[in-house]
Write a protein that holds these residues in place. Sequence first.
Motif, PDB file in Angstrom:
ATOM      1  N   SER A  83       0.836  -1.191   0.000  1.00 29.25           N
ATOM      2  CA  SER A  83       0.000   0.000   0.000  1.00 29.25           C
ATOM      3  C   SER A  83       0.874   1.245   0.000  1.00 29.25           C
ATOM      4  O   SER A  83       1.838   1.332   0.752  1.00 29.25           O
ATOM      5  N   GLY A  84       0.543   2.187  -0.879  1.00 21.83           N
ATOM      6  CA  GLY A  84       1.275   3.450  -0.896  1.00 21.83           C
ATOM      7  C   GLY A  84       2.529   3.442  -1.748  1.00 21.83           C
ATOM      8  O   GLY A  84       3.268   4.414  -1.768  1.00 21.83           O
TER       9      GLY A  84
ATOM     10  N   GLN B 174      -9.852   1.744  -8.652  1.00 25.87           N
ATOM     11  CA  GLN B 174      -9.808   1.043  -7.368  1.00 25.87           C
ATOM     12  C   GLN B 174     -11.163   1.222  -6.684  1.00 25.87           C
ATOM     13  O   GLN B 174     -11.780   2.277  -6.804  1.00 25.87           O
TER      14      GLN B 174
ATOM     15  N   GLU C  29      -3.371  17.869  -7.993  1.00 27.33           N
ATOM     16  CA  GLU C  29      -2.240  18.068  -7.091  1.00 27.33           C
ATOM     17  C   GLU C  29      -1.024  17.219  -7.481  1.00 27.33           C
ATOM     18  O   GLU C  29       0.031  17.326  -6.862  1.00 27.33           O
TER      19      GLU C  29
ATOM     20  N   GLY D 134       2.675   3.476  -4.919  1.00 28.10           N
ATOM     21  CA  GLY D 134       2.519   4.251  -6.142  1.00 28.10           C
ATOM     22  C   GLY D 134       1.803   3.538  -7.283  1.00 28.10           C
ATOM     23  O   GLY D 134       1.817   4.016  -8.414  1.00 28.10           O
ATOM     24  N   LYS D 135       1.162   2.420  -7.000  1.00 31.83           N
ATOM     25  CA  LYS D 135       0.497   1.656  -8.054  1.00 31.83           C
ATOM     26  C   LYS D 135      -0.621   2.453  -8.709  1.00 31.83           C
ATOM     27  O   LYS D 135      -0.663   2.587  -9.937  1.00 31.83           O
ATOM     28  N   SER D 136      -1.517   2.981  -7.874  1.00 28.77           N
ATOM     29  CA  SER D 136      -2.650   3.726  -8.444  1.00 28.77           C
ATOM     30  C   SER D 136      -2.173   4.978  -9.162  1.00 28.77           C
ATOM     31  O   SER D 136      -2.718   5.356 -10.200  1.00 28.77           O
ATOM     32  N   THR D 137      -1.135   5.610  -8.613  1.00 30.53           N
ATOM     33  CA  THR D 137      -0.612   6.816  -9.243  1.00 30.53           C
ATOM     34  C   THR D 137      -0.099   6.496 -10.641  1.00 30.53           C
ATOM     35  O   THR D 137      -0.350   7.229 -11.594  1.00 30.53           O
TER      36      THR D 137
HETATM   37  N1  LIG Z   1      -3.943  13.024  -3.818  1.00 28.84           N
HETATM   38  C1  LIG Z   1      -2.793  12.802  -3.180  1.00 28.84           C
HETATM   39  N2  LIG Z   1      -2.163  13.796  -2.513  1.00 28.84           N
HETATM   40  C2  LIG Z   1      -0.993  13.574  -1.888  1.00 28.84           C
HETATM   41  N3  LIG Z   1      -0.364  12.397  -1.843  1.00 28.84           N
HETATM   42  C3  LIG Z   1      -0.945  11.361  -2.466  1.00 28.84           C
HETATM   43  C4  LIG Z   1      -2.187  11.508  -3.164  1.00 28.84           C
HETATM   44  N4  LIG Z   1      -2.524  10.311  -3.677  1.00 28.84           N
HETATM   45  C5  LIG Z   1      -1.534   9.474  -3.326  1.00 28.84           C
HETATM   46  N5  LIG Z   1      -0.578  10.085  -2.604  1.00 28.84           N
HETATM   47  C6  LIG Z   1       0.639   9.477  -2.046  1.00 28.84           C
HETATM   48  O1  LIG Z   1       1.361   8.919  -3.112  1.00 28.84           O
HETATM   49  C7  LIG Z   1       1.875   7.636  -2.771  1.00 28.84           C
HETATM   50  C8  LIG Z   1       1.395   6.588  -3.733  1.00 28.84           C
HETATM   51  O2  LIG Z   1      -0.019   6.465  -3.627  1.00 28.84           O
HETATM   52  P1  LIG Z   1      -0.862   5.436  -4.490  1.00 28.84           P
HETATM   53  O3  LIG Z   1      -2.293   5.691  -4.218  1.00 28.84           O
HETATM   54  O4  LIG Z   1      -0.418   5.478  -5.900  1.00 28.84           O
HETATM   55  O5  LIG Z   1      -0.428   4.057  -3.850  1.00 28.84           O
HETATM   56  P2  LIG Z   1      -0.975   2.600  -4.115  1.00 28.84           P
HETATM   57  O6  LIG Z   1       0.204   1.769  -4.381  1.00 28.84           O
HETATM   58  O7  LIG Z   1      -2.058   2.608  -5.126  1.00 28.84           O
HETATM   59  O8  LIG Z   1      -1.543   2.224  -2.687  1.00 28.84           O
HETATM   60  P3  LIG Z   1      -2.833   1.346  -2.295  1.00 28.84           P
HETATM   61  O9  LIG Z   1      -2.395  -0.067  -2.361  1.00 28.84           O
HETATM   62  O10 LIG Z   1      -3.087   1.785  -0.869  1.00 28.84           O
HETATM   63  O11 LIG Z   1      -3.930   1.692  -3.235  1.00 28.84           O
HETATM   64  C9  LIG Z   1       1.429   7.385  -1.345  1.00 28.84           C
HETATM   65  O12 LIG Z   1       2.502   7.659  -0.484  1.00 28.84           O
HETATM   66  C10 LIG Z   1       0.306   8.345  -1.137  1.00 28.84           C
HETATM   67  O13 LIG Z   1       0.252   8.752   0.198  1.00 28.84           O
END
Ligand SMILES: Nc1ncnc2c1ncn2[C@@H]1O[C@H](COP(=O)(O)OP(=O)(O)OP(=O)(O)O)[C@@H](O)[C@H]1O
Lengths: 322, 297, 333
Positions: free
Chosen positions: C40-41, C94, C58, C43-46
């Motif tokens: 989690s966190g 997601q 942002e 960066g996958k969704s990003t």
């Molecule tokens: N809108 C936002 N503003 C600031 N930081 C963000 C934002 N969205 C995500 N982040 C940060 O960017 C990083 C990557 O987030 P992301 O959502 O891509 O993770 P993820 O791998 O999809 O996690 P998860 O498994 O929880 O979905 C994290 O540290 C998160 O806190």
Amino acid sequence: MSGAVLVTDARKTFVASRRLFGGGTPVHAVDGVSFSIAPGRVLGIAGESGSGKSTLANLLVGLELPSGGEIAIGGRPLGRKPNADFRRSVQMVFQDPFGSINPRFTVGRTVEEPLLIHGLGSEAERHARAIAALEEAELRPGAAFMERFPHELSGGQRQRVAIARAIVLRPRLLVADEPVSMLDVSVRAGILRLLNRLVHESEMAMVFITHDLSIVASVCDELAVMYRGRFVEHGPVRAVLQKPRHPYTRALIAAVPVPDPTVPPTPLPAKLMSGGAPVAGGCRFAPRCGSAIAACETVDPVLEEAQPGHRVACIRHREIAQ
Amino acid sequence: MSDAVLASARPSRAREAWRAALLPFASWSGGFAACVLVLVVTVAIFAPWLSPYDPLVNHFDAAGQLRRLEPPSGTHLLGTTYYGLDVLSQLIHGTRIVLIVGITCAVLIALIGTNIGLMAGYYGGRIDTILMRATDLAFGIPFIPFAVVLVALLGPSLWNTIIAISFLMWRSTARVIRSQVLSLRERGFVKAARIAGASDMRILYVHIFPNVLPMALLYVAFDIAWAVLAEASISFLGFGDPHQTSWGQMLYLAYVSGSIRQAWWWTVPPGAALSLFVIAVFLVGREYERLANPRLR
Amino acid sequence: MLALDDVSIVYTTRSGPVQAVSGVTLSLPPGGSLGLVGESGCGKSTLALAALALLPAEARLAGGAVRLDGQDLAALPEAELRKLRWTRMAYVPQSAQNALVPVHSLRRQFRDTAAAHGMRSAEADERAAALLRRVELDAAVLDRFPHELSGGMRQRAMIALALLFGPSLLVADEPTTGLDVIVQRQVIDLLRDLRGEDGLALLFISHDIGVVAELCSHVAVLYAGKVMESGPTATVFSEPDHPYTMGLQRAFPDIRHPERSIVSIAGHPPRLSSPPKGCPFAPRCPFVQPVCRDTTPPLVAVSDARAVACHFVDEAAALRERARDPALWDEAA
Ligand SMILES: Nc1ncnc2c1ncn2[C@@H]1O[C@H](COP(=O)(O)OP(=O)(O)OP(=O)(O)O)[C@@H](O)[C@H]1O
Ligand SMILES: Nc1ncnc2c1ncn2[C@@H]1O[C@H](COP(=O)(O)OP(=O)(O)OP(=O)(O)O)[C@@H](O)[C@H]1O
Ligand code: SF4
Ligand SMILES: [Mg+2]
Ligand SMILES: [Mg+2]
């Protein structure tokens, strides 16, 4: 009968209607479940969403009152209303590490709260017991966590705080409802091992609820598979996982993804996905069962012993075992 | 859901409070509004020393004539009223009414609204139905006619005005708190307290209440503005306390004396002060709303 | 068809910039399937959003380029992108199960989406019926509301909706998380069929390496916004070269081996608001050496298909051997 937990034919029926007139259809969320757990043992309960796992958990901890049957913890029956004695003997760990501890309380306050509720010990004693509980939950040094707030902690650490809160009263039964399903894979094993250790080192029994069959082996001694409010299979965890006898258990196990791309996934019976509502008086799994025969529509199978300690509710379990 | 973000180091309590206090200054409008509020409070506290005259004393000129409707001058910085009273002194003393009404009403509203919201949300079922019907009823009653009738019955006094305001205004606080409690009561920490055997009162006031507090405080802030406006309306309609100098009262007297058109120095200061105060409360409240309501972030 | 070239993404937050993704290079050929795994966190969704040029306000593409069929998405105007997003690529977000509008019937949602891109209602109904059949739902669900469907049905309906304009790339963010195993299997089977039969390319995000192993031919393991290891799923999981992959694999239970104990990786991912120097995994790595904390290991190709970002790739075989010991992971802390 000995045992930390004794459940006899527990039932919980919800009438899902908020209308003034005309009752809705009753939902038999828990529909006649019996089992016992010895001190220092863990019973895993698995099953799909809506099978009644959480309702059973709520019955065990006295959050809901049973519509029928009996529940006794450490010899204390849950009567009309759980009394302080009963309250002290059961505790619970929840799924969501973010919602399960009060964001406005310090860790110390959270862990001391059950002691405060029961008026146990002096302030200094409560403080000392909270620190000891934190250390047992592997938050070391415990004193360093006392003044911290939940938002400063990771998901895994919060779950440990929740565990410390649950064990501080030294309960006879700990109910853990999906305690790791919201945690990252990399920290799950630590929590599972902690729960396992706490139970096996003490006289506490545990009910471990999960929908993920791949983790039950690492915590549970026994496994029960629940389907529509009933146990359909119950036995030693290895036996159930390696020689499942109920078609539903087999399907659940076959559906678990295997982290090995060279192994092709086991096909599931097509009927499993479609299935309608069960026929009254027949097996509740029959509409989705790949092994169902005509008799399955007319006989409601009860749990019967297939092997010593291994119970199955399926009229065809002998053929299936072959 | 990221641990890394949540686990960021927490500053000490004192620093957190200081940061919260400075929060409105994050934006230009918020900072300005906060200054206005600080000014109003300061003036209210030091009113007797700040005001040049007693607000209820009639002024006469050398000839013994009542100084009626004099425009601003060196002796009367904001002029005089039809009754020969000093406008500036009245304006300054009016801040005290603003504070008394604002704070008393806000406290009463918060007490009633928060408790009704807590009970309704937590117990649900019958209790919820009854309390929410009462809330709907409070929403259904038009405020000004209600207040006028009540004050007419009980007699015009500041206290009766406050009662009339508080008696209806708890409604929105109750609704908002109830909806918060509805989601909080399903959280694990509330269940854990119940399992451990905590009483309903303990769960409500020790476990749930601190979590609705930010929202309750935010509503208190907005309630202050509403209450001050309501008091002004009641006074303007002539149902205010005749022995107090409130801004609404000043406007009322300007109106009934027939001088509302020509004596701008009598009407503009209380009108402007009232608007400024209400706007300031809302602007500051809005900055804090971001804290309480993550959706606005 | 999709190529991410040295992509870096920064979120601007109140408490400063968050380096969510740093220097990620990935490619997905037509009809291919790539799984992104990580905690989690990480960066996958990003990354998924970046691939669709759908980053929120942002977030900022701080470096690199995202190309669809060689076309740089950053260079395209928004109108052009909006068209691309449905016709060439599709997205299942997601918690998509909750992404359907609760007050509209499915028919309405299909029609609204269709209308937004100039497809007539009649045609939309026809397509919708065919797509629902494709995802093994009865066409009668068109007249139902989301709350009348189970989680798995909603998820499949979402996938059907995403396929409305016949895209050639599907980006699915944790589409099976929170579903029961049997329903999860159904969704995996569906995605696999879509990939095989309809030639859909799939960018699949999951934290569950089991699901990725079942569905994707290639995988990229992400940690703290960086690719730690990438390559064909079969070899990455059978012979992980990166210590993080080794740990992740050991942390993941295998139902076929109930006796095998699973490990936890001590510590937690670094704060992306202040990324550490050197290898991001160094603070948790059981094989850490001083060099790891000083120098960031580059992602280097170890064979034509695989790439690893670890100073000790050359000793991977020996490390794998040591990683088998659960005690190793428990001691590192
Ligand atoms: N809108 C936002 N503003 C600031 N930081 C963000 C934002 N969205 C995500 N982040 C940060 O960017 C990083 C990557 O987030 P992301 O959502 O891509 O993770 P993820 O791998 O999809 O996690 P998860 O498994 O929880 O979905 C994290 O540290 C998160 O806190
Ligand atoms: N308070 C309630 N009122 C009415 N019905 C309820 C209530 N609580 C649970 N149910 C119903 O009882 C059944 C069992 O629910 P329960 O939450 O125990 O399932 P579960 O096995 O825990 O599922 P999950 O894996 O999704 O948590 C479901 O059909 C649910 O809708
Ligand atoms: S009794 Fe029949 S229907 Fe029920 S599980 Fe056994 S074989 Fe299937
Ligand atoms: Mg549940
Ligand atoms: Mg995500």
